[in-house]
Write an enzyme that holds these catalytic residues in place. Structure first.
Site, mmCIF file in Angstrom:
data_model
loop_
_atom_site.group_PDB
_atom_site.id
_atom_site.type_symbol
_atom_site.label_atom_id
_atom_site.label_comp_id
_atom_site.label_asym_id
_atom_site.label_seq_id
_atom_site.Cartn_x
_atom_site.Cartn_y
_atom_site.Cartn_z
ATOM 1 C CB CYS A 7 -25.827 6.074 86.344
ATOM 2 S SG CYS A 7 -26.319 4.380 86.661
ATOM 3 C CG MET A 8 -22.286 6.471 90.204
ATOM 4 S SD MET A 8 -20.642 7.203 90.191
ATOM 5 C CE MET A 8 -19.810 6.162 91.378
#
Length: 468
Positions: free
Chosen positions: A26-27
């Site tokens: 993810c980020m």
């Protein structure tokens, strides 16, 4: 950072290919599903790893940009495409692991909700930026490009993401709970407002009323939550039908019966429930925001970082989408998100205080590297590398962030979409309120800085964690 080296060290610490079931990014985090428990402390000691969060998957925090490079190398070692896992194996193995952990059932369920939205975040962020920027262009140019095909094409990206979000949520929900993703997506499509929707057809200009509720079908109200709930139901229903369906008929009739049963459950039961829950959420938020006033803004902002620290902040994504719905009580303006954004501001203020006050060179370097991305809205490197390990600065960052939330509530700052925070939040703030957003964020900076500078810096603790 040598991404290949870090990926190999993580791979080895996790027990190699035989122990790894899934990998996704993810980020800021590499999320890995494993068959057996691993040495978390060994993972934390790997150079480049900021922290490790233990949930239904191991969340190895590496930081923005770095996580993608390490993820690319890691997937070469595992042989598993990023974001892919055998759902049945992961569910069975994680069930065994979760029994040994101290997470309660509520936290586990919220983590699953977060897992539904994590893969959607890149699209939500990109589409949110596009909608925010196109809105700024429209306002500043007074609609000069409204009739240009290329401008309409760009806006369509944002339109496509948020208009059809119920389909993506239905797919991920079904997959997360062990079902076939496309079946969840088909049922999710029921909750997409479209002029060609058969249930929205009018007979002699009169809309069709549904039984029980005796009202026309309204896919937009409560539709996102209904899609999420139906993904869960589709998964469980599919598995139940498969248990009794003869093997030779399974391919044809299990998905057929799953969809036929699901469509009536969705329309007659879950959509009304979704509508009720949606209205209940709006009522609760109205009480906190309007009745508690600025005190509510302080509490919401001050309490958000702990949620981020355990990786459950993505579970709020459906609430933000509901608040940005034009059909909602605030006509698409989200007044909650700017308040929560201030949590990152409090942490930036805490990081600045630590940088200026501490004498520890290693901590200064970590703080210096984490602050720029923190200012831009990605606060996890700062949290996991600096404030959370030290304890006191994490608390003072939370308390300092509350002042930003107080100001955001006072000035009625709202966003037109979601997906970004920090200074990038200016791109999605309601036009004409940018200066109020900056004032609130500066308030969070100052609150985090002052409280941390005077009460949060403990050199003995710093030397204990980072060495002399």
């Amino acid at each position: 950072m040598d991404a290949k080296k870090v990926a190999k060290e993580i791979f080895d610490a996790l027990g190699g290919k035989d122990n790894i079931l899934s990998n996704a990014v993810c980020m800021t985090r590499l999320r890995v599903g494993t068959k057996q428990e691993v040495n978390v402390e060994a993972l934390k000691k790997i150079d480049g790893v900021l922290s490790v969060v233990e949930a239904d998957t191991l969340q190895i925090v590496l930081g923005p940009g770095k996580v993608n490079m390490v993820g690319d190398e890691f997937t070469k070692l595992t042989g598993i495409p990023l974001g892919f896992a055998d759902v049945k194996d992961v569910a069975n193995e994680n069930k065994k692991v979760n029994k040994a952990k101290h997470n309660g059932p509520v936290q586990q369920f919220l983590q699953k909700i977060a897992n539904i939205f994590v893969p959607l975040l890149p699209g939500i962020i990109a589409a949110g930026l596009i909608l925010g920027l196109s809105n700024v262009v429209n306002v500043t140019t007074k609609g000069a490009f409204a009739g240009q095909w290329w401008f309409a094409a760009i806006k369509t990206i944002g339109f496509g993401m948020f208009t059809y979000l119920a389909i993506y949520v239905g797919m991920n929900s079904a997959k997360e709970f062990g079902g076939t993703a496309i079946l969840g997506g088909i049922i999710g499509a029921l909750f997409v407002g479209n002029a060609a929707h058969p249930l929205l057809a009018k007979i002699n200009d009169v809309p069709m009323n549904l039984p029980i509720v005796d009202k026309p079908f309204s896919p937009g109200i409560g539709g996102l939550l209904a899609s999420l709930f139906m993904g869960i139901i589709v998964a469980k229903l599919e598995r139940s039908i498969r248990k009794v369906m003869p093997t030779m008929l399974d391919t044809f009739f299990t998905p057929l019966f799953t969809l036929l049963i699901s469509v009536f459950v969705a329309i007659l039961v879950i959509q009304p429930v979704g509508t009720f829950v949606t209205k209940a959420i709006f009522t609760v938020l109205d009480v906190v925001y309007n009745k508690f006033g600025i005190a509510g803004g302080y509490i919401l902002s001050a309490g958000f970082l702990p949620l981020v620290s355990v990786g459950l902040h993505q579970a709020l994504t459906p609430i933000h989408v509901l608040l940005n719905s034009p059909d909602g009580p605030t006509q698409g303006i989200n007044y909650l998100l700017p308040i929560l954004m201030m949590a990152g501001g409090g942490q930036v203020g805490a990081g600045l205080a630590i940088y200026f006050k501490t004498k520890n060179k290693k901590l200064k370097t970590l703080t210096r590297d984490a602050l720029p991305v923190g200012i831009l809205g990605i606060g996890e490197p700062l949290m996991y590398a600096v404030t959370l390990p030290l304890g006191k600065p994490f608390i003072t960052a939370c308390l300092g962030a509350g002042f930003g939330g107080l100001l955001a509530s006072l000035f009625k700052v709202g966003t037109i979409t979601q997906g970004v925070s920090g200074l990038f939040g200016l791109l999605i703030v309601k036009p004409g309120t940018w200066h109020f957003y900056l004032i609130a964020m500066i308030g969070a900076y100052i609150g985090g800085f002052v409280l941390t500078y005077f009460f949060g810096v403990d050199e003995e603790r710093i030397e204990e964690i980072y060495g002399e």
